[in-house]
Motif scaffolding. Structure first.
Motif, PDB file in Angstrom:
ATOM      1  N   MET A   1     -12.049  -2.625  -4.702  1.00  0.00           N
ATOM      2  CA  MET A   1     -11.499  -2.852  -3.379  1.00  0.00           C
ATOM      3  C   MET A   1     -11.847  -1.668  -2.496  1.00  0.00           C
ATOM      4  O   MET A   1     -11.666  -0.519  -2.881  1.00  0.00           O
ATOM      5  CB  MET A   1      -9.980  -3.032  -3.477  1.00  0.00           C
ATOM      6  N   THR A   2     -12.327  -1.949  -1.272  1.00  0.00           N
ATOM      7  CA  THR A   2     -12.708  -0.878  -0.359  1.00  0.00           C
ATOM      8  C   THR A   2     -11.472  -0.285   0.291  1.00  0.00           C
ATOM      9  O   THR A   2     -10.383  -0.879   0.268  1.00  0.00           O
ATOM     10  CB  THR A   2     -13.650  -1.409   0.737  1.00  0.00           C
ATOM     11  N   THR A   3     -11.648   0.876   0.919  1.00  0.00           N
ATOM     12  CA  THR A   3     -10.537   1.527   1.606  1.00  0.00           C
ATOM     13  C   THR A   3     -10.018   0.644   2.724  1.00  0.00           C
ATOM     14  O   THR A   3      -8.801   0.535   2.935  1.00  0.00           O
ATOM     15  CB  THR A   3     -10.985   2.886   2.178  1.00  0.00           C
ATOM     16  N   ASP A   4     -10.931  -0.014   3.470  1.00  0.00           N
ATOM     17  CA  ASP A   4     -10.516  -0.903   4.556  1.00  0.00           C
ATOM     18  C   ASP A   4      -9.686  -2.067   4.035  1.00  0.00           C
ATOM     19  O   ASP A   4      -8.681  -2.434   4.633  1.00  0.00           O
ATOM     20  CB  ASP A   4     -11.749  -1.451   5.302  1.00  0.00           C
ATOM     21  N   GLN A   5     -10.122  -2.659   2.907  1.00  0.00           N
ATOM     22  CA  GLN A   5      -9.372  -3.770   2.332  1.00  0.00           C
ATOM     23  C   GLN A   5      -7.990  -3.311   1.886  1.00  0.00           C
ATOM     24  O   GLN A   5      -7.004  -4.021   2.050  1.00  0.00           O
ATOM     25  CB  GLN A   5     -10.129  -4.376   1.145  1.00  0.00           C
ATOM     26  N   ASN A   6      -7.928  -2.114   1.292  1.00  0.00           N
ATOM     27  CA  ASN A   6      -6.652  -1.575   0.831  1.00  0.00           C
ATOM     28  C   ASN A   6      -5.706  -1.350   2.007  1.00  0.00           C
ATOM     29  O   ASN A   6      -4.506  -1.574   1.902  1.00  0.00           O
ATOM     30  CB  ASN A   6      -6.875  -0.274   0.059  1.00  0.00           C
ATOM     31  N   GLU A   7      -6.254  -0.900   3.143  1.00  0.00           N
ATOM     32  CA  GLU A   7      -5.426  -0.650   4.322  1.00  0.00           C
ATOM     33  C   GLU A   7      -4.823  -1.943   4.867  1.00  0.00           C
ATOM     34  O   GLU A   7      -3.779  -1.930   5.499  1.00  0.00           O
ATOM     35  CB  GLU A   7      -6.251   0.043   5.417  1.00  0.00           C
ATOM     36  N   GLN A   8      -5.481  -3.080   4.633  1.00  0.00           N
ATOM     37  CA  GLN A   8      -4.998  -4.361   5.149  1.00  0.00           C
ATOM     38  C   GLN A   8      -3.876  -4.944   4.282  1.00  0.00           C
ATOM     39  O   GLN A   8      -3.213  -5.892   4.685  1.00  0.00           O
ATOM     40  CB  GLN A   8      -6.154  -5.358   5.239  1.00  0.00           C
ATOM     41  N   SER A  10      -0.258  -5.325   2.467  1.00  0.00           N
ATOM     42  CA  SER A  10       1.122  -4.971   2.798  1.00  0.00           C
ATOM     43  C   SER A  10       1.545  -3.827   1.883  1.00  0.00           C
ATOM     44  O   SER A  10       0.924  -3.590   0.841  1.00  0.00           O
ATOM     45  CB  SER A  10       2.034  -6.179   2.597  1.00  0.00           C
ATOM     46  N   SER A  11       2.622  -3.148   2.244  1.00  0.00           N
ATOM     47  CA  SER A  11       3.076  -2.042   1.393  1.00  0.00           C
ATOM     48  C   SER A  11       3.488  -2.563   0.020  1.00  0.00           C
ATOM     49  O   SER A  11       3.267  -1.903  -0.995  1.00  0.00           O
ATOM     50  CB  SER A  11       4.232  -1.276   2.061  1.00  0.00           C
ATOM     51  N   ARG A  12       4.037  -3.783  -0.052  1.00  0.00           N
ATOM     52  CA  ARG A  12       4.416  -4.368  -1.342  1.00  0.00           C
ATOM     53  C   ARG A  12       3.181  -4.571  -2.216  1.00  0.00           C
ATOM     54  O   ARG A  12       3.185  -4.256  -3.411  1.00  0.00           O
ATOM     55  CB  ARG A  12       5.133  -5.699  -1.122  1.00  0.00           C
ATOM     56  N   SER A  46       9.863   3.031   0.814  1.00  0.00           N
ATOM     57  CA  SER A  46       9.167   1.759   0.995  1.00  0.00           C
ATOM     58  C   SER A  46       9.084   1.010  -0.332  1.00  0.00           C
ATOM     59  O   SER A  46       9.310  -0.202  -0.396  1.00  0.00           O
ATOM     60  CB  SER A  46       7.759   1.995   1.550  1.00  0.00           C
ATOM     61  N   LEU A  47       8.767   1.736  -1.408  1.00  0.00           N
ATOM     62  CA  LEU A  47       8.701   1.107  -2.725  1.00  0.00           C
ATOM     63  C   LEU A  47      10.073   0.536  -3.095  1.00  0.00           C
ATOM     64  O   LEU A  47      10.178  -0.598  -3.554  1.00  0.00           O
ATOM     65  CB  LEU A  47       8.236   2.117  -3.767  1.00  0.00           C
ATOM     66  N   ARG A  48      11.121   1.320  -2.879  1.00  0.00           N
ATOM     67  CA  ARG A  48      12.477   0.886  -3.229  1.00  0.00           C
ATOM     68  C   ARG A  48      12.914  -0.311  -2.383  1.00  0.00           C
ATOM     69  O   ARG A  48      13.721  -1.137  -2.834  1.00  0.00           O
ATOM     70  CB  ARG A  48      13.475   2.025  -3.031  1.00  0.00           C
ATOM     71  N   TYR A  49      12.387  -0.415  -1.168  1.00  0.00           N
ATOM     72  CA  TYR A  49      12.723  -1.560  -0.322  1.00  0.00           C
ATOM     73  C   TYR A  49      12.246  -2.859  -0.986  1.00  0.00           C
ATOM     74  O   TYR A  49      12.963  -3.855  -1.014  1.00  0.00           O
ATOM     75  CB  TYR A  49      12.071  -1.402   1.056  1.00  0.00           C
TER      76      TYR A  49
END
Length: 203
Positions: A1-8, A10-12, A46-49
């Motif tokens: 996975m590219t950095t751009d794809q990772n940025e897209q 969600s935090s989950r 964010s993880l705990r959310y």
């Protein structure tokens, strides 16, 4: 996975991807909140959310892993006898470790992560998550067979525990030296275990 794809993502999804990568690199990884959050590039808040407890995170990650490794479709194929379907499903659990060197490596990891260390609460929770997801899958297969009448109603949890104990023994056998065909002996054992569970209702 590219950095751009990772940025897209969600935090989950970033959390799940990071946790899956950690498990991929080290199957015995404990998935601590801080380590996963750091790997995902999100805050611990964010993880705990998304995953209020470590157990929820572990369960979700293991569910995703099992979904990739184990197909649920086979148990529903009524053109195949129930005993063969259940054996095939159980065989899928054993398959990822392989035989010989692969099985020895898998056994080494289990020993280092869960047997050798002091059974701290974190070690207990990590192992419990693995065991819980494995038991859930086997109980699901047994429930399918019960619903279709191939298995009499009974203590599904007890039956699943028995089959998982057999799988644990077979996984260890795969790592040990053997004179004969490991897979042939394993096949016999799987059918014997499944027949014991199905009893006279096998079809």
């Amino acid at each position: 996975m590219t950095t751009d794809q990772n940025e897209q993502l969600s935090s989950r999804d970033k959390v799940l991807l990071a946790a899956l990568q950690m498990i991929g690199e080290n199957p015995g990884a404990k998935l601590s909140v801080r380590a996963v959050a750091a790997r995902a590039g999100v805050s611990t808040g964010s993880l705990r959310y998304h995953f209020p407890t470590q157990r929820e995170l572990q369960d979700e990650v293991l569910t995703r892993l099992y979904d990739v490794v184990i197909s649920e479709d086979r148990i529903h194929d009524r053109t195949v006898p129930a005993r063969d379907r259940l054996v095939d499903c159980l065989r899928q659990v054993l398959a990822p470790a392989g035989v010989g060197a692969g099985a020895r490596e898998a056994s080494r990891i289990v020993h280092e992560q869960f047997i050798a260390p002091e059974p701290t609460e974190q070690v207990k929770q990590a192992y419990a998550a693995l065991e819980r997801e494995g038991r859930r899958r086997v109980e699901y297969w047994l429930t399918v067979l019960t619903d279709e009448g191939a298995l009499t109603a009974g203590d599904t949890s007890r039956r699943a525990r028995f089959l998982l104990t057999v799988l644990n023994g077979l996984a260890l056998e795969r790592a040990l030296p053997s004179e004969g065909s490991i897979l042939e002996a394993e096949n016999d054992t799987l059918y014997m275990a499944v027949d014991a569970v199905l009893g006279s209702e096998a079809s």
